[in-house]
Write a protein that holds these residues in place. Structure first.
Motif: not given
Length: 188
Positions: A47-53
């Motif tokens: 979830v965190a990388p998805f939003w970060h990207k």
């Protein structure tokens, strides 16, 4: 409502872009530092990388618009009390902040596309992997991304300290004009 810049202050569009990007970049830096230590079984691992990207991808057109807006709008003149070295330092700082942001965005893209896979933008569509498969691409881009982000945060802190110094010590309009537009004056 003053949307455009004039020679003594910034307009609402420049102010919104400045603060919106500043808050977003600080948030992305915090999330980026936090997410590299997430374990595979953490609920935030994907979830965190998805939003970060996704948020990082949105910054690319915003940065391009910011360049366009800066090119098309007048830059408010420095208040009269600013010395030559302060004006040069401010110009160099702004240029370096823009350059570091561009490096961060490009290197983030290169990390994410190193295996030839595109990047999902909030699940709406996929941004294709144009550059991929370079030996060590993810590792090299990751190091560049990290150090450019750390450098940008340090430079942004210096930028903020300079604005506070101008506000509290010099008592000029440097900070205030990035908080709200003012009526055009030529006595700043």
């Amino acid at each position: 409502m003053q949307l455009n810049n004039h020679t003594s202050s910034y307009g609402w569009i420049a102010i919104f872009i400045h603060w919106g990007m500043a808050i977003t970049l600080i948030g992305l830096a915090i999330v980026g530092l936090w997410m590299v230590d997430l374990g595979y079984y953490s609920p935030w691992y994907q979830v965190a990388p998805f939003w970060h990207k996704s948020i990082g991808l949105l910054l690319i057109p915003l940065l391009l618009f910011r360049f366009y807006w800066r090119w098309r709008q007048p830059t408010p003149a420095a208040p009269k009390g600013h010395s030559q070295w302060e004006r040069v330092m401010a110009g160099m700082t702004h240029t370096l902040l823009y350059a570091l942001l561009a490096v961060i965005l490009v290197s983030g893209y290169l990390i994410s596309t190193a295996k030839g896979e595109g990047i999902s933008l909030f699940g709406w569509f996929e941004v294709p992997a144009i550059i991929s498969g370079i030996e060590g691409q993810a590792d090299l881009a990751g190091k560049v991304h990290y150090w450019a982000a750390i450098s940008m945060l340090a430079l942004a802190a210096l930028h903020a300290l300079g604005a506070v110094k101008h506000h509290l010590i010099d008592r000029d309009t440097t900070l205030v004009r990035m908080l709200k537009p003012s009526s055009p004056t030529y006595e700043d």
